[in-house]
Write a protein that holds these residues in place. Structure first.
Motif, PDB file in Angstrom:
ATOM      1  N   ILE A 158      -1.060   8.244  -8.487  1.00 31.10           N
ATOM      2  CA  ILE A 158      -1.630   8.161  -7.147  1.00 31.10           C
ATOM      3  C   ILE A 158      -2.327   6.872  -6.958  1.00 31.10           C
ATOM      4  O   ILE A 158      -2.411   6.242  -5.788  1.00 31.10           O
ATOM      5  CB  ILE A 158      -2.570   9.434  -6.930  1.00 31.10           C
ATOM      6  CG1 ILE A 158      -1.640  10.775  -6.960  1.00 31.10           C
ATOM      7  CG2 ILE A 158      -3.525   9.238  -5.513  1.00 31.10           C
ATOM      8  CD1 ILE A 158      -2.789  12.071  -7.035  1.00 31.10           C
ATOM      9  N   LEU A 159      -3.158   6.410  -7.975  1.00 32.22           N
ATOM     10  CA  LEU A 159      -3.843   5.023  -7.597  1.00 32.22           C
ATOM     11  C   LEU A 159      -2.789   4.182  -7.521  1.00 32.22           C
ATOM     12  O   LEU A 159      -2.979   3.225  -6.679  1.00 32.22           O
ATOM     13  CB  LEU A 159      -4.414   4.904  -8.975  1.00 32.22           C
ATOM     14  CG  LEU A 159      -5.125   3.421  -9.373  1.00 32.22           C
ATOM     15  CD1 LEU A 159      -6.462   3.516  -8.087  1.00 32.22           C
ATOM     16  CD2 LEU A 159      -5.719   3.251 -10.697  1.00 32.22           C
ATOM     17  N   GLY A 160      -1.616   4.007  -7.963  1.00 37.86           N
ATOM     18  CA  GLY A 160      -0.646   3.057  -7.750  1.00 37.86           C
ATOM     19  C   GLY A 160      -0.027   3.193  -6.512  1.00 37.86           C
ATOM     20  O   GLY A 160       0.282   2.267  -5.655  1.00 37.86           O
ATOM     21  N   ALA A 161       0.108   4.328  -5.875  1.00 34.31           N
ATOM     22  CA  ALA A 161       0.490   4.705  -4.496  1.00 34.31           C
ATOM     23  C   ALA A 161      -0.483   3.841  -3.634  1.00 34.31           C
ATOM     24  O   ALA A 161      -0.190   3.368  -2.519  1.00 34.31           O
ATOM     25  CB  ALA A 161       0.759   5.901  -4.126  1.00 34.31           C
ATOM     26  N   VAL A 162      -1.919   4.080  -3.846  1.00 33.05           N
ATOM     27  CA  VAL A 162      -2.850   3.492  -2.980  1.00 33.05           C
ATOM     28  C   VAL A 162      -2.920   2.300  -3.043  1.00 33.05           C
ATOM     29  O   VAL A 162      -3.114   1.582  -1.828  1.00 33.05           O
ATOM     30  CB  VAL A 162      -4.418   4.148  -3.194  1.00 33.05           C
ATOM     31  CG1 VAL A 162      -5.360   3.482  -2.685  1.00 33.05           C
ATOM     32  CG2 VAL A 162      -4.370   5.827  -3.111  1.00 33.05           C
ATOM     33  N   VAL A 168       0.545  -2.745   2.008  1.00 30.19           N
ATOM     34  CA  VAL A 168       1.476  -2.392   3.280  1.00 30.19           C
ATOM     35  C   VAL A 168       0.654  -2.677   4.416  1.00 30.19           C
ATOM     36  O   VAL A 168       1.080  -3.342   5.601  1.00 30.19           O
ATOM     37  CB  VAL A 168       2.100  -1.004   3.159  1.00 30.19           C
ATOM     38  CG1 VAL A 168       2.591  -0.680   4.571  1.00 30.19           C
ATOM     39  CG2 VAL A 168       3.148  -0.889   1.924  1.00 30.19           C
ATOM     40  N   MET A 169      -0.688  -2.044   4.465  1.00 26.05           N
ATOM     41  CA  MET A 169      -1.486  -2.159   5.555  1.00 26.05           C
ATOM     42  C   MET A 169      -1.946  -3.627   6.099  1.00 26.05           C
ATOM     43  O   MET A 169      -2.474  -3.776   7.016  1.00 26.05           O
ATOM     44  CB  MET A 169      -2.780  -1.241   5.266  1.00 26.05           C
ATOM     45  CG  MET A 169      -2.551   0.197   5.150  1.00 26.05           C
ATOM     46  SD  MET A 169      -1.731   0.856   6.800  1.00 26.05           S
ATOM     47  CE  MET A 169      -1.270   2.520   6.346  1.00 26.05           C
ATOM     48  N   GLN A 170      -1.732  -4.660   4.897  1.00 30.77           N
ATOM     49  CA  GLN A 170      -2.241  -6.004   5.249  1.00 30.77           C
ATOM     50  C   GLN A 170      -0.964  -6.634   5.889  1.00 30.77           C
ATOM     51  O   GLN A 170      -1.320  -7.829   6.435  1.00 30.77           O
ATOM     52  CB  GLN A 170      -2.584  -6.573   3.969  1.00 30.77           C
ATOM     53  CG  GLN A 170      -3.656  -6.104   3.366  1.00 30.77           C
ATOM     54  CD  GLN A 170      -4.371  -6.955   2.051  1.00 30.77           C
ATOM     55  OE1 GLN A 170      -3.219  -7.449   1.354  1.00 30.77           O
ATOM     56  NE2 GLN A 170      -5.416  -6.500   1.322  1.00 30.77           N
ATOM     57  N   GLU A 177       8.821  -3.517   8.259  1.00 35.56           N
ATOM     58  CA  GLU A 177       8.844  -3.521   6.800  1.00 35.56           C
ATOM     59  C   GLU A 177       7.926  -2.515   6.453  1.00 35.56           C
ATOM     60  O   GLU A 177       7.637  -2.174   5.408  1.00 35.56           O
ATOM     61  CB  GLU A 177       8.440  -4.814   6.310  1.00 35.56           C
ATOM     62  CG  GLU A 177       9.345  -6.103   6.343  1.00 35.56           C
ATOM     63  CD  GLU A 177      10.461  -5.846   5.858  1.00 35.56           C
ATOM     64  OE1 GLU A 177      10.426  -5.289   4.634  1.00 35.56           O
ATOM     65  OE2 GLU A 177      11.701  -6.261   6.075  1.00 35.56           O
ATOM     66  N   VAL A 178       6.883  -2.046   7.393  1.00 33.16           N
ATOM     67  CA  VAL A 178       6.091  -1.025   7.005  1.00 33.16           C
ATOM     68  C   VAL A 178       6.462   0.276   6.245  1.00 33.16           C
ATOM     69  O   VAL A 178       6.248   1.195   5.179  1.00 33.16           O
ATOM     70  CB  VAL A 178       5.238  -0.481   8.085  1.00 33.16           C
ATOM     71  CG1 VAL A 178       4.423   0.543   7.848  1.00 33.16           C
ATOM     72  CG2 VAL A 178       4.324  -1.733   8.392  1.00 33.16           C
ATOM     73  N   GLY A 179       7.605   0.993   6.804  1.00 28.52           N
ATOM     74  CA  GLY A 179       8.135   2.225   6.450  1.00 28.52           C
ATOM     75  C   GLY A 179       8.866   1.877   4.911  1.00 28.52           C
ATOM     76  O   GLY A 179       8.718   2.711   4.112  1.00 28.52           O
ATOM     77  N   LYS A 180       9.469   0.757   4.728  1.00 34.89           N
ATOM     78  CA  LYS A 180      10.093   0.472   3.384  1.00 34.89           C
ATOM     79  C   LYS A 180       9.111   0.137   2.508  1.00 34.89           C
ATOM     80  O   LYS A 180       8.965   0.686   1.589  1.00 34.89           O
ATOM     81  CB  LYS A 180      10.842  -0.899   3.581  1.00 34.89           C
ATOM     82  CG  LYS A 180      11.443  -1.202   2.315  1.00 34.89           C
ATOM     83  CD  LYS A 180      12.455  -2.546   2.415  1.00 34.89           C
ATOM     84  CE  LYS A 180      13.223  -2.936   1.374  1.00 34.89           C
ATOM     85  NZ  LYS A 180      13.801  -4.288   1.117  1.00 34.89           N
ATOM     86  N   GLY A 181       7.900  -0.211   2.737  1.00 30.60           N
ATOM     87  CA  GLY A 181       6.935  -0.713   2.172  1.00 30.60           C
ATOM     88  C   GLY A 181       5.964   0.695   1.720  1.00 30.60           C
ATOM     89  O   GLY A 181       5.829   0.892   0.241  1.00 30.60           O
ATOM     90  N   ILE A 182       5.948   1.633   2.349  1.00 34.74           N
ATOM     91  CA  ILE A 182       5.517   2.976   2.124  1.00 34.74           C
ATOM     92  C   ILE A 182       6.347   3.657   0.926  1.00 34.74           C
ATOM     93  O   ILE A 182       5.692   4.301   0.238  1.00 34.74           O
ATOM     94  CB  ILE A 182       5.075   3.726   3.489  1.00 34.74           C
ATOM     95  CG1 ILE A 182       3.920   2.998   4.328  1.00 34.74           C
ATOM     96  CG2 ILE A 182       4.834   5.306   3.028  1.00 34.74           C
ATOM     97  CD1 ILE A 182       3.915   3.651   5.612  1.00 34.74           C
ATOM     98  N   ALA A 183       7.315   3.588   1.348  1.00 33.86           N
ATOM     99  CA  ALA A 183       8.518   4.369   0.475  1.00 33.86           C
ATOM    100  C   ALA A 183       8.359   3.798  -0.848  1.00 33.86           C
ATOM    101  O   ALA A 183       8.249   4.647  -1.976  1.00 33.86           O
ATOM    102  CB  ALA A 183       9.921   4.206   0.977  1.00 33.86           C
TER     103      ALA A 183
END
Length: 257
Positions: A158-162, A168-170, A177-183
């Motif tokens: 979970i830490l890695g996901a955060v 991504v938010m930056q 690219e946001v959707g790909k970055g979240i995945a």
């Protein structure tokens, strides 16, 4: 080779990968070195913080026992104890002193040495039970290492996901690219949960089973030595020790004379 461990891990991986492919995914989506580094590096660090280094190294050395089990020689052990019993009955327990050098198992060698030295059965049981309990207390830390890893890895995932989502938010200016970055960010969670439930926790359970088998073998040795010291009939000794065997090992066999 422990076929259950090999095939169990294989079935789990094939099932998960097949499900991913059926959903239209591909293996490249879950192969993320950065996520793996965060999860496994963070988990290892947390485990090393909780346990002494020698305990962690011992756990890694015992890891092979998850997939490879020692040859079951309990039947051979009973045969060896019957030889000792017959010899002690003919020539006395002291005659077993000549056999001590040929014994490889430290626990059996220690128990038989005490018997040859004239230790009373009650005292011998106390001494060897204390030794066995101390040994088991130390070995209990080995599966505890993997149980702790199984507890840490999902949280570190979970830490890695955060951390991935922060990156991504930056870059919200590149919305495509946001959707790909979240995945990609959530791959760390997959690694953490998957490692815990497909390897760390099952490995801890299998190692506990292995240690229980070793403990049972030591109990068989102790009962055998004490019975020899008490002068039990070899026929009765075989019946007594056969109670430690699994059903598949209890093959009909002519009792020793």
């Amino acid at each position: 080779m422990d076929k259950a461990s090999f095939f169990g891990l294989l079935v789990a991986l094939v099932g998960i990968i097949t499900g991913l492919l059926l959903e239209g995914g591909n293996l490249g989506q879950v192969f993320q070195p950065t996520a793996a580094l965060i999860v496994f590096g963070g988990t290892l660090g947390a485990v090393m913080l909780q346990f002494p280094l020698h305990t962690v190294l011992s756990a890694f050395r015992r890891l092979a026992q998850v997939f490879f089990r020692p040859e079951d020689e309990n039947r051979k052990l009973i045969d060896k104890m019957l030889v000792f019993a017959n010899k002690a009955r003919r020539s006395g327990v002291v005659s077993l002193d000549a056999d001590l050098k040929s014994i490889d198992e430290p626990f059996l060698k220690q128990a038989l040495t005490l018997a040859v030295d004239g230790t009373e059965p009650v005292e011998l049981r106390k001494i060897m039970t204390l030794s066995l309990d101390s040994r088991m207390e130390g070995e209990e830390r080995v599966p505890a290492v993997f149980e702790s890893a199984g507890g840490f890895s999902p949280t570190i995932g979970i830490l890695g996901a955060v951390l991935g989502l922060i990156q991504v938010m930056q870059h919200l200016d590149k919305i495509e690219e946001v959707g790909k970055g979240i995945a990609v960010a959530f791959v760390a969670t997959i690694y953490g949960v998957g490692a815990a439930n497909l390897f760390f926790l099952p490995a801890a359970g299998k190692l506990r089973l292995r240690m229980r088998e070793e403990h049972q073998r030591c109990e068989m040795m102790l009962e055998g030595v004490i019975s020899i010291l008490e002068g039990i009939n070899p026929r009765m000794l075989e019946v007594k020790l056969s109670g430690f065997l699994d059903e598949r090992d209890k093959e009909p066999k002519e009792l020793a004379a």
